[in-house]
Write an enzyme that holds these catalytic residues in place. Structure first.
Site, PDB file in Angstrom:
ATOM      1  CB  SER A 143      10.506 -23.468 -28.510  1.00 48.01           C
ATOM      2  OG  SER A 143       9.713 -23.175 -29.647  1.00 48.01           O
ATOM      3  CE1 TYR A 156       8.395 -18.771 -26.325  1.00 44.42           C
ATOM      4  CE2 TYR A 156       8.889 -19.508 -28.545  1.00 44.42           C
ATOM      5  CZ  TYR A 156       8.381 -19.759 -27.289  1.00 44.42           C
ATOM      6  OH  TYR A 156       7.863 -20.999 -26.985  1.00 44.42           O
ATOM      7  CE  LYS A 160      10.548 -21.342 -24.837  1.00 44.14           C
ATOM      8  NZ  LYS A 160      10.282 -22.204 -23.656  1.00 44.14           N
TER       9      LYS A 160
END
Ligand SMILES: NC(=O)c1ccc[n+]([C@@H]2O[C@H](COP(=O)([O-])OP(=O)(O)OC[C@H]3O[C@@H](n4cnc5c(N)ncnc54)[C@H](O)[C@@H]3O)[C@@H](O)[C@H]2O)c1
Length: 284
Positions: A143, A156, A160
């Site tokens: 991401s 998150y 990532k």
């Protein structure tokens, strides 16, 4: 890889969003496709769409948090099609909250899907893809969150960043082989990711039965849902970028414009030894 016709592509997180778009892109390019996910209904829809696009398609129930599920997925793919040429470790989930409020189950869940998922995929497929000794390509979905940091989505971001670092290591290791490697770093794409709770596996439920998402967590997920609706790109844009990167053997599949600026800001902070600048992309 230049030739896609007759090749086999495996995609995880294929029941929705970017994963479904990848399956359909490869199907349209003449590949046989293996769609893997935990969402049975969405998976069946993807399989039907791939067949409607003229592809031979296999749907495999696969929870990427589990190595044995990826092993079984590899078995199913090789049994059905005899070879695998493209592997997209794409399944991903998101939840938000301050780093100190976010329940440990949310950390474990996002690390299990977003980081261990690609690791499991690589461990199950790469030895067989190497033994096959034909041209192939692996794409892990990280991401732009893997290149930047923002408040309230620490689990998150870290999952990532780890996915990106892992994929760079994989690239170095496979450099002299017939397998190419890319990392997909999407910006804001209009998908189901803001509703990730729908696919939280059994082992990652909150042990505190009274848990309610914190205001910071709600803010992040609501802002994401709103931003995707108003400014999110179509998942097919990502599928086109992935296809082009495989053809060009390009590692970084990175957003343009504001997101790249946010990434450059972080790199500049590190280069100059400055404290982190809060630099959200201004286009969303
Ligand atoms: N949408 C965005 O703006 C955006 C931005 C950057 C990165 N990404 C990444 O793109 C990838 C695809 O997400 P998306 O945006 O298409 O969201 P999505 O929710 O539409 O699709 C994610 C898919 O992953 C599946 N999945 C979740 N947990 C799983 C598990 N344990 N095992 C197997 N499958 C599982 C879901 O069922 C779903 O089909 C993710 O890795 C996500 O982190 C998305």
């Amino acid at each position: 890889m230049q030739e896609f016709s007759g090749k086999t592509a495996v995609v995880t997180g294929a029941a929705s969003g970017i994963g479904r778009a990848l399956v359909l892109k490869f199907a349209g390019a003449g590949c046989r496709v293996v769609a893997a996910d935990v969402d049975a209904a969405g998976l069946e829809e993807t399989r039907k769409l791939a067949e409607a696009a003229g592809a031979q398609a296999l749907a495999v129930h696969c929870d990427v948090t589990r190595q044995d599920n990826l092993d079984a997925c590899a078995d199913a793919a090789y049994d059905a099609f005899g070879a695998v040429h493209i592997l997209c470790n794409n399944a991903g989930v998101l939840s938000g909250g301050t780093t100190w409020e976010l329940p440990i189950e949310d950390y474990q869940w996002q690390i299990a899907v977003n980081t261990l998922g690609p690791i499991h995929g690589v461990r199950s497929f790469v030895p067989r893809m190497l033994a096959q000794d034909s041209e192939g390509h692996i794409v892990n979905t990280a991401s732009m969150a893997g290149l930047t940091t923002m408040p309230f989505a620490g689990a998150y971001h870290l999952s990532k960043h780890a996915c990106l670092a892992f994929t760079e290591c994989l690239y170095h290791e496979l450099k002299e082989t017939k397998l190419g490697v890319s990392v997909l770093c999407p910006e804001l794409i209009n998908t189901g990711i803001a509703a990730s709770e729908r696919v939280r596996p059994e082992g990652y439920q909150h042990r505190d039965k009274d848990y309610v998402v914190s205001p910071a967590g709600k803010l992040v997920v609501d802002a994401l849902a709103e931003g995707m609706k108003t400014g999110g790109l179509a998942p097919s844009v990502m599928a086109d970028r992935v296809y082009d990167a495989i053809v060009a053997d390009r590692f970084y599949i990175i957003a343009e414009d504001a997101w790249r600026d946010a990434c450059n800001q972080r790199l500049e902070d590190i280069r100059l030894g400055r404290n982190p600048t809060f630099a959200p992309p201004t286009s969303v």
